[in-house]
Design a protein around this motif. Structure first.
Motif, PDB file in Angstrom:
ATOM      1  N   SER A  12       8.733   0.686   9.604  1.00 13.05           N
ATOM      2  CA  SER A  12       7.647   1.471  10.200  1.00 13.05           C
ATOM      3  C   SER A  12       6.836   0.702  11.234  1.00 13.05           C
ATOM      4  CB  SER A  12       6.702   2.003   9.113  1.00 13.05           C
ATOM      5  OG  SER A  12       5.947   0.954   8.554  1.00 13.05           O
ATOM      6  N   ASP A  13       6.969  -0.629  11.278  1.00 14.59           N
ATOM      7  CA  ASP A  13       6.179  -1.390  12.266  1.00 14.59           C
ATOM      8  C   ASP A  13       6.996  -2.503  12.914  1.00 14.59           C
ATOM      9  OD1 ASP A  13       6.408  -3.144  10.182  1.00 14.59           O
ATOM     10  OD2 ASP A  13       4.266  -3.299   9.758  1.00 14.59           O
ATOM     11  N   GLY A  14       8.319  -2.364  12.923  1.00 14.71           N
ATOM     12  CA  GLY A  14       9.186  -3.392  13.490  1.00 14.71           C
ATOM     13  C   GLY A  14       8.836  -3.712  14.937  1.00 14.71           C
ATOM     14  N   PHE A 195       1.011  -9.114 -17.875  1.00 10.31           N
ATOM     15  CA  PHE A 195       0.908  -9.725 -16.548  1.00 10.31           C
ATOM     16  C   PHE A 195       0.317  -8.720 -15.568  1.00 10.31           C
ATOM     17  CE2 PHE A 195       4.689 -11.382 -18.716  1.00 10.31           C
ATOM     18  CZ  PHE A 195       4.448 -12.753 -18.706  1.00 10.31           C
ATOM     19  N   PRO A 196      -0.384  -9.216 -14.517  1.00 12.10           N
ATOM     20  CA  PRO A 196      -0.910  -8.281 -13.509  1.00 12.10           C
ATOM     21  C   PRO A 196       0.225  -7.526 -12.825  1.00 12.10           C
ATOM     22  CG  PRO A 196      -1.685 -10.535 -13.103  1.00 12.10           C
ATOM     23  CD  PRO A 196      -0.683 -10.608 -14.199  1.00 12.10           C
ATOM     24  N   LEU A 197      -0.058  -6.278 -12.466  1.00 10.02           N
ATOM     25  CA  LEU A 197       0.961  -5.409 -11.867  1.00 10.02           C
ATOM     26  C   LEU A 197       0.638  -5.170 -10.393  1.00 10.02           C
ATOM     27  CD1 LEU A 197       3.436  -3.964 -13.153  1.00 10.02           C
ATOM     28  CD2 LEU A 197       2.006  -1.931 -13.358  1.00 10.02           C
ATOM     29  N   LEU A 198       1.630  -5.401  -9.538  1.00  8.30           N
ATOM     30  CA  LEU A 198       1.525  -5.106  -8.109  1.00  8.30           C
ATOM     31  C   LEU A 198       2.320  -3.827  -7.825  1.00  8.30           C
ATOM     32  CD1 LEU A 198       2.022  -7.493  -5.102  1.00  8.30           C
ATOM     33  CD2 LEU A 198       3.375  -5.420  -5.243  1.00  8.30           C
ATOM     34  N   ILE A 199       1.713  -2.923  -7.079  1.00  9.16           N
ATOM     35  CA  ILE A 199       2.398  -1.682  -6.707  1.00  9.16           C
ATOM     36  C   ILE A 199       2.521  -1.629  -5.183  1.00  9.16           C
ATOM     37  CG2 ILE A 199       2.297   0.843  -6.733  1.00  9.16           C
ATOM     38  CD1 ILE A 199       2.832  -0.318  -9.508  1.00  9.16           C
ATOM     39  N   GLY A 200       3.767  -1.452  -4.714  1.00 11.12           N
ATOM     40  CA  GLY A 200       4.024  -1.380  -3.276  1.00 11.12           C
ATOM     41  C   GLY A 200       4.718  -0.072  -2.912  1.00 11.12           C
ATOM     42  N   ILE A 201       3.923   0.958  -2.634  1.00 16.25           N
ATOM     43  CA  ILE A 201       4.507   2.277  -2.309  1.00 16.25           C
ATOM     44  C   ILE A 201       4.218   2.685  -0.863  1.00 16.25           C
ATOM     45  CG2 ILE A 201       4.487   3.124  -4.693  1.00 16.25           C
ATOM     46  CD1 ILE A 201       1.896   4.655  -3.999  1.00 16.25           C
ATOM     47  N   SER A 202       3.555   1.809  -0.117  1.00 19.65           N
ATOM     48  CA  SER A 202       3.121   2.149   1.237  1.00 19.65           C
ATOM     49  C   SER A 202       4.300   2.519   2.137  1.00 19.65           C
ATOM     50  CB  SER A 202       2.365   0.955   1.829  1.00 19.65           C
ATOM     51  OG  SER A 202       1.883   1.236   3.104  1.00 19.65           O
ATOM     52  N   ARG A 203       4.237   3.729   2.707  1.00 18.55           N
ATOM     53  CA  ARG A 203       5.233   4.231   3.668  1.00 18.55           C
ATOM     54  C   ARG A 203       6.655   4.276   3.108  1.00 18.55           C
ATOM     55  NH1 ARG A 203       3.001   1.347   9.277  1.00 18.55           N
ATOM     56  NH2 ARG A 203       0.846   2.060   9.038  1.00 18.55           N
ATOM     57  N   LEU A 216       4.596   7.395   8.778  1.00 16.58           N
ATOM     58  CA  LEU A 216       3.220   7.239   9.270  1.00 16.58           C
ATOM     59  C   LEU A 216       2.330   8.439   8.962  1.00 16.58           C
ATOM     60  CD1 LEU A 216       4.049   5.692  12.773  1.00 16.58           C
ATOM     61  CD2 LEU A 216       3.511   4.488  10.656  1.00 16.58           C
ATOM     62  N   ASP A 217       2.898   9.488   8.358  1.00 20.44           N
ATOM     63  CA  ASP A 217       2.140  10.731   8.147  1.00 20.44           C
ATOM     64  C   ASP A 217       1.857  11.045   6.676  1.00 20.44           C
ATOM     65  OD1 ASP A 217       2.052  11.286  10.876  1.00 20.44           O
ATOM     66  OD2 ASP A 217       4.035  12.235  10.838  1.00 20.44           O
ATOM     67  N   ILE A 218       1.879  10.031   5.829  1.00 17.13           N
ATOM     68  CA  ILE A 218       1.723  10.307   4.387  1.00 17.13           C
ATOM     69  C   ILE A 218       0.560   9.525   3.775  1.00 17.13           C
ATOM     70  CG2 ILE A 218       4.097  11.012   3.897  1.00 17.13           C
ATOM     71  CD1 ILE A 218       4.506   8.000   2.931  1.00 17.13           C
TER      72      ILE A 218
END
Length: 256
Positions: A12-14, A195-203, A216-218
């Motif tokens: 999305s940002d290459g 353990f702490p949880l990381l969430i990566g759902i962006s785009r 880019l529209d969500i």
């Protein structure tokens, strides 16, 4: 955690931030918008991305880590790599966190290197080889499967001497849309609360494709999902849109 891709081919940002000037400007914007961690990615892991060696990753990073540390000493920097050699380079340049999408599966020296650096290590759930990284697997019970993987891998990491572990369930990597939505709803069960949880759902495509939208529209839909995972105990959100996510975080903290 704000995303800084130094890649020409991210989905999305290459190509936006792969010069030193543009990368520094973007790092400054991420921090101003509310990021506390900057996740530097020298290699795209989207489907059909160009495969780089560790040497090529290191060349692409150049002096970027030390420059950001000098300009913004308050920033924590995580390095998104599955190579032990790139981690060693990053450690010498001043990184604070290792973000390994491979769970130590694509470089057998990774866990040992993570232990040597004594840095926090982000363990992500993913298919066992680079070639199969994006092969869709239909799990009988996605949360159970992810937790079995976390159990095995965290035991290995602790035995190696890695003390500070963060878990990432691996949204966008080899999972069906249905399984990923199930993981959103069952975030509170992932990782046993140890353990702490990381969430990566962006785009990510599991959000935008069913809606017939572009990455880019969500933003609105993504922020609703961010609130859902925060309510279930997620501790780190890895995002492109920092300002909007910071606002959701403020809303969440006001409700607590």
């Amino acid at each position: 955690m704000g995303i800084l891709n130094l890649t020409p081919d991210s989905f999305s940002d290459g190509g936006k931030f792969n010069s030193e000037k543009s990368a520094l400007e973007h790092a400054e914007k991420l921090l101003k918008d509310g990021a506390e961690i900057i996740d530097i990615g020298p290699q795209s892991t989207r489907p059909n991305a160009e495969f780089l060696s560790s040497k090529e990753e290191i060349e692409r990073i150049g002096s970027m880590i030390s420059r950001i540390k000098k300009e913004f000493p308050q920033a924590l920097i995580s390095l998104d790599t599955f190579y032990a050699e790139t981690v060693k380079f990053g450690f010498n340049e001043g990184i604070d966190i290792i973000n390994d999408i491979s769970g130590g599966q694509y470089d057998h020296k990774m866990f040992e290197t993570a232990a040597e650096t004594k840095l926090p290590y982000i363990l992500m759930h993913v298919n066992p080889s680079y070639e199969t990284m994006h092969d869709k697997v239909k799990f009988e019970d996605i949360s159970l499967q992810v937790n079995r993987y976390f159990s095995k891998k965290t035991t290995e990491l602790l035995e190696k001497g890695v003390k500070d572990i963060i878990l990432d369930p691996g949204f966008g990597f080899g999972k069906t849309v249905e399984d990923q939505m199930k993981m959103i709803g069952e975030t509170g069960y992932l990782g046993f609360g140890k353990f702490p949880l990381l969430i990566g759902i962006s785009r990510k495509s599991f959000i935008y494709k069913p809606l017939g939208k572009s990455p880019l529209d969500i933003n609105e839909e993504t922020q609703k999902l961010h609130l859902t995972v925060l309510e279930q105990g997620a501790r780190i959100l890895r995002v492109h849109d920092v300002a909007e996510t910071a606002e959701i975080l403020r809303q969440f903290l006001r409700k607590k």
